[in-house]
Design an enzyme around this catalytic site. Structure first.
Site, short mmCIF file in Angstrom:
data_model
loop_
_atom_site.label_atom_id
_atom_site.label_comp_id
_atom_site.label_asym_id
_atom_site.label_seq_id
_atom_site.Cartn_x
_atom_site.Cartn_y
_atom_site.Cartn_z
N ASN A 1 6.77 -26.22 -11.74
CA ASN A 1 5.57 -26.91 -12.21
C ASN A 1 5.78 -27.53 -13.60
O ASN A 1 6.74 -27.22 -14.29
CB ASN A 1 4.40 -25.92 -12.22
CG ASN A 1 3.07 -26.60 -12.43
OD1 ASN A 1 2.91 -27.80 -12.16
ND2 ASN A 1 2.10 -25.85 -12.96
N SER B 1 -8.79 47.29 16.94
CA SER B 1 -9.14 47.42 15.53
C SER B 1 -10.56 47.97 15.33
O SER B 1 -11.47 47.23 14.98
CB SER B 1 -8.97 46.07 14.80
OG SER B 1 -9.44 44.99 15.55
#
Lengths: 718, 264
Positions: A154, A528
């Protein structure tokens, strides 16, 4: 200078090609965009008038950059703060420009803009040449896989349209791009301010014979999502449609059709596509390809959730917990090894640790070096390790699924592409892969430990193994810890005293914990009896512990008594037998109670499965979008009835033998009435065939009805 | 896939992300062409049934045709519609120009609704091509406690990795139509036969191109009596879409100020 403006034609229809404009700050990106819009006649008169007014107010000529710098601060300071988008069109097609700011601290906005582009324009000031950000932006484009790059040199007006200067700058850019493996589509000398070589050839640089910027853009195609590659459908969500589940997501690559067999990673279960669901479509959809957002149903119920990935049976993504990723680090705070982050890959989110910073790349010199930190906007190769395996593709093999974002808390702190996928032999075992997913759903700290407690004969082991079977069928791996088995090994040194029982419970809890740590779903079947022991077990296991009280009245347990223990206890042969000669403390606040007294195993295990699913997201209830139609449910049940149990061959044989006998009767009667052998034979044959069919179906249905049949599933107590 | 298929697929993806990741989203229905397209896309995304409420911020100043449209399609489309009146003009910032103050009522109405219903995400049908500040938006755009948009510090957003998680007090705006243009919207309306308020079609040589409240929205000169004519008109127009919206033009940054304060 006068310029031809492309005549206003608004014909092109088709996808607007997204392009990004990048480059160093002040090299003229915004002006270039303004010029592109103006010279392609894409600006409204009102916009031009507005622009003139804004410019005049600030004592400027027409300032094209104000088009994009929409914010007051941007216009006042002459910088672009954030990316924006504008549309323009050429004779060939529509374009959408993503304008990305060049200012260094806004790199994350540049990345945000550039990531959705198909092509890029790299703007370089002819007078200044390649600058730091020219290189950084070019590197970034390459990093994110953008290969269609046009270089616009540019401000050619400032160097008098000098050819040598252009050649110098163009070769400087070209060299850098070559270094990162990019070949520019074109290098064009332009003056954005005056419009040279933007939309049309410039008279002021007669030596240049190449295309204008617009011509160069028009010469290239937008990139469609890769329909040809391997199928990748990252799961976005699961919706409930009546009694069916629709898996939704966007196909990132490849295609699928109804009937295709898909594999779902990470668990690896497969099923066929039963339908592609859509609302508001006239015709039924039978196939879909990359880019489409679809909703598919499967011919079998699979456990699928967000983050999973569907692929074909071959060509599937790799599952690994370690990747080497190239990362652009956006956070102000430098990145150091050991940092914990989230990695978003497609629809999945993984907790990762930065195992090591392998190399830091200097984007100026393209050299890399060892370093102990990555600064903001730096690029580095990282070794990332996740807690659970990730589904990854390398960026080279599948760009859309081989890239991701790094997140710290609420912020996206980096973008990354997967450079290498590594097979990590330690972490990549099937077991871990499958259940760690469950674990992730549970908050990431622990896998489920489903602790079944209850009297001997209540059905704990039966439920445990049945649940495991169901998990396996769904592609989830789990492990059963059964009291009997443990007594034979781990606890063979223990008797049944209260103290020894506590120790047994403790050991089972510790083992469960280890399994859970390793990412396993554990199902414990253990009497358990002591509430204190169970509370202790909960403490040992941690967050994934769920106490399930399997209840059955003593009579039922006794009647089941598969090992004759109740009989022996009653006879005094077994001392300290729970429920007879030793206490069982009924759980006061179990997470779930299952009463198996009158319930079938199927029903109990169904309830248990649902409990685990809800608690750990294993089957995360699909989101209901529509109420379930009654008719659909009934049809499904009928279909299920036709599927299972008695062997098909047996049903057929029974039907044939029974009907052959019946049709012989028919033949005889028909012969007696008509006296015509052929007619009678025809009648009998027709009847034979139709009734065989009907009878077969009838048999299949009966084979499934439990009514009047002896219970064949036995509950086995311990 | 053509352009419309691609736009549709992308919007459906965004809507599904919003639903999957935002706890309590709400979809804003302004009754204009864009939000009708958004409702349509949501019906597609969720296979016929939008699983979150749809909200109309009612200033009480809509055209009668708009109210008639709302009442009919809220039923036809089976929408869970929330429509609360917006706060009176006296509660808005008095330093704003008059038309902007009217729009600011909607911002206040939205804030009140967010607080009242606890929505953490607002799905709005804005497009980048409508207005320059909207061009700067993210698909998932966080708003601080006071509803403010901090355009200087927006989250990075790439490869559809949207940021949906935010600290308490922050709500997220979700923009499923950000990548559509005005002409895409009309082409899609034509293709899908989506109903729109009849005010968009020319009567006596005038039609509304952008629809807002009575008094701050003005019709444009047009002969476009049906959708193909509207598309033809858009293909050759030199006027911006929001030319008929008073609040955009009261001062150079009027719209920016509105948006920063929380306007859609």
């Amino acid at each position: 200078m006068a310029h031809d403006v492309i005549p206003l034609v608004r014909a092109p229809h088709g996808r607007a090609m997204p392009i990004v404009i990048v480059g160093h700050v002040d090299h003229g990106k915004s002006t270039l965009v303004g010029r592109l819009l103006h010279d392609t006649n894409s600006l409204s008169d009102a916009k031009v008038a507005q622009l003139r007014a804004m410019s005049a107010k600030r004592g400027l000529d027409v300032e094209w950059s104000f088009l994009l710098d929409a914010l007051q601060v941007e216009r006042d300071q002459g910088i672009t703060v954030d990316a924006t988008q504008v549309w323009f069109q050429t004779l060939r097609r529509r374009y959408v420009i993503i304008d990305a700011p060049g200012h260094r601290e806004f790199l994350r906005n540049t990345l945000t803009g550039a990531a959705s582009a198909d092509a890029a324009i790299l703007v370089v000031d002819a007078k200044i040449g390649v600058s730091e950000q020219t290189r950084r932006h070019a590197y970034l484009l390459n990093l994110i896989g953008l290969k269609q790059v046009i270089v616009a040199i540019n401000k050619m007006d400032l160097v008098g349209g000098d050819r040598d200067r252009f050649d110098d700058v163009a070769s400087e850019v070209g060299e850098y791009l070559a270094g990162i493996g990019v070949r520019p589509l074109a290098s064009i000398p332009v003056s954005a301010k005056h419009g040279d070589n933007i939309a049309t050839a410039s008279a002021s640089m007669p030596w240049y014979r190449g295309p204008s910027l617009v011509e160069a853009l028009d010469a290239h195609e937008p990139l469609p999502p890769p329909a040809q590659g391997p199928l990748r459908l990252p799961v976005q969500d699961v919706y409930r449609l009546g009694d069916r589940r629709a898996i939704v997501g966007r196909i990132e690559s490849g295609r699928l059709s109804v009937g295709d067999e898909l594999r779902f990673a990470p668990h690896g279960a497969t099923a066929r596509v039963a339908s592609i669901e859509a609302w508001g479509r006239a015709e039924r959809q039978v196939s879909a390809e990359a880019g489409e957002s679809v909703a598919i149903t499967l011919d079998e119920e699979l456990f699928v959730e967000r983050g999973h990935v569907a692929s074909n049976l071959d060509g599937r993504p790799l599952e690994t917990s370690v990747v080497i990723a190239k990362v652009i680090w956006l956070d102000r705070q430098p990145l150091v090894a050991g940092r914990r982050l989230s990695l978003r890959l497609n629809t999945a989110r993984h907790d990762v640790t930065v195992d090591a910073i392998e190399r830091v790349i200097d984007v100026d010199t393209l050299t890399d070096a060892a370093a102990d930190r990555v600064d903001q906007n730096g690029v580095a190769l990282l070794r990332l390790r996740s807690k659970r395996p990730m589904l990854v593709d390398s960026f080279a093999s599948s760009p859309r699924t081989g890239r991701g974002a790094l997140v710290d808390g609420y912020r996206v702190v980096g973008g990354c592409i997967v450079e290498q996928t590594l097979v990590d032999s330690v972490d990549n075992t099937a077991e871990r892969r499958l259940t760690s997913d469950v674990r992730g759903a549970n908050g990431g700290d622990s896998s489920p430990v489903i602790w079944l407690t209850g009297l001997s004969g209540a059905g704990k082991s039966t439920l445990a193994t049945a649940l495991q079977r169901r998990f396996t069928a769904r592609g989830l791996r789990s492990h059963v810890l059964d009291g009997d088995e443990l007594r034979r090994g781990l606890s063979s040194d223990l008797d049944f005293s209260t103290q020894a029982r506590s120790e047994n419970v403790r050991r089972v809890a510790e083992v469960s914990h280890l399994f859970a740590e390793a990412g396993m779903t554990v199902i414990v079947a253990l009497i358990s009896p002591s509430a204190a022991d169970r509370a202790h077990a909960r403490k040992i296991v941690g967050g994934g512990f769920r106490e399930v009280y399997v209840r059955a009245d003593l009579e039922t347990c006794r009647s089941r008594d598969p090992k004759g223990l109740y009989a022996r206890a009653k006879a005094g042969e077994v001392r300290q037998f729970t429920g007879i000669s030793a206490p069982y403390e009924i759980p006061t606040a179990p997470d779930l109670v299952l009463d198996t007294t009158g319930a079938s195993v199927e029903r109990s295990v169904g309830a248990l499965e649902q409990f685990v699913d809800t608690n750990f997201g294993t089957g995360r209830a699909a989101k209901a979008l529509n109420p379930e139609p009654e008719a659909g449910r009934l049809a499904k049940r009928a279909a299920a009835m036709l599927r299972s149990s008695e062997s098909h061959a047996r049903s057929i044989a029974k039907a044939v033998s029974w009907r052959a006998t019946g049709s012989l009767d028919t033949f005889v009667v028909a012969l007696l009435i008509t006296g015509n052998t052929r007619l009678a034979g025809g009648v009998a044959a027709t009847e034979l065939l139709t009734k065989i069919g009907l009878y077969y179906l009838h048999e299949r249905v009966w084979a499934l009805l439990p009514w009047g049949r002896r219970r064949t599933v036995e509950l086995q107590g311990r | 896939m053509d352009e419309l298929d691609w736009l549709e697929a992308q919007s459906i993806y965004i809507l599904r992300e919003a639903y999957s990741r935002i706890g309590e989203p709400v979809l804003l229905w302004s009754l204009g062409k864009d939000s009708n397209v958004m409702i349509w896309l949501a019906k597609k995304a969720f296979l016929g049934n939008i699983p979150f409420p749809v909200m109309h911020l009612d200033t009480g100043l809509e055209f009668p045709e708009v109210y008639a449209f709302r009442d009919r399609y809220a039923t036809d489309w089976n929408l869970n519609l929330i429509s609360d009146p917006c706060p009176p003009i006296e509660e808005t910032d008095p330093t704003l120009p008059p038309a902007s103050r009217l729009s600011a009522r909607k911002t206040l109405g939205l804030k009140q609704a967010l607080a009242r219903y606890g929505f953490s995400g607002v799905i709005a049908g804005i497009r980048r091509d409508e207005q320059a500040t909207r061009g700067k938006e993210r698909v998932f755009s966080p708003r601080a406690e006071d509803g403010q948009w901090d355009f200087r510090d927006q989250p990075a957003e790439f490869w559809d990795q949207f940021t949906a998680e935010y600290p308490a007090g922050v709500h997220v705006r979700i923009h499923p139509l950000l990548h559509w243009t005005e002409i895409d919207i009309w082409r899609y309306i034509a293709r899908e036969r989506i109903p729109v308020v009849p005010l968009y079609f020319a009567r006596d040589g005038m039609r509304y191109r952008s629809l807002g409240e009575i008094g701050i929205t003005f019709p444009i000169e047009s002969q476009a009596k049906d959708i193909p004519a509207i598309i033809r008109e858009l293909e050759s127009t030199r006027e911006p879409e929001r030319a008929g919206r008073a609040m955009d033009h009261e001062s150079e940054d009027a719209f920016e100020r509105l948006r920063v304060a929380g306007y859609m």
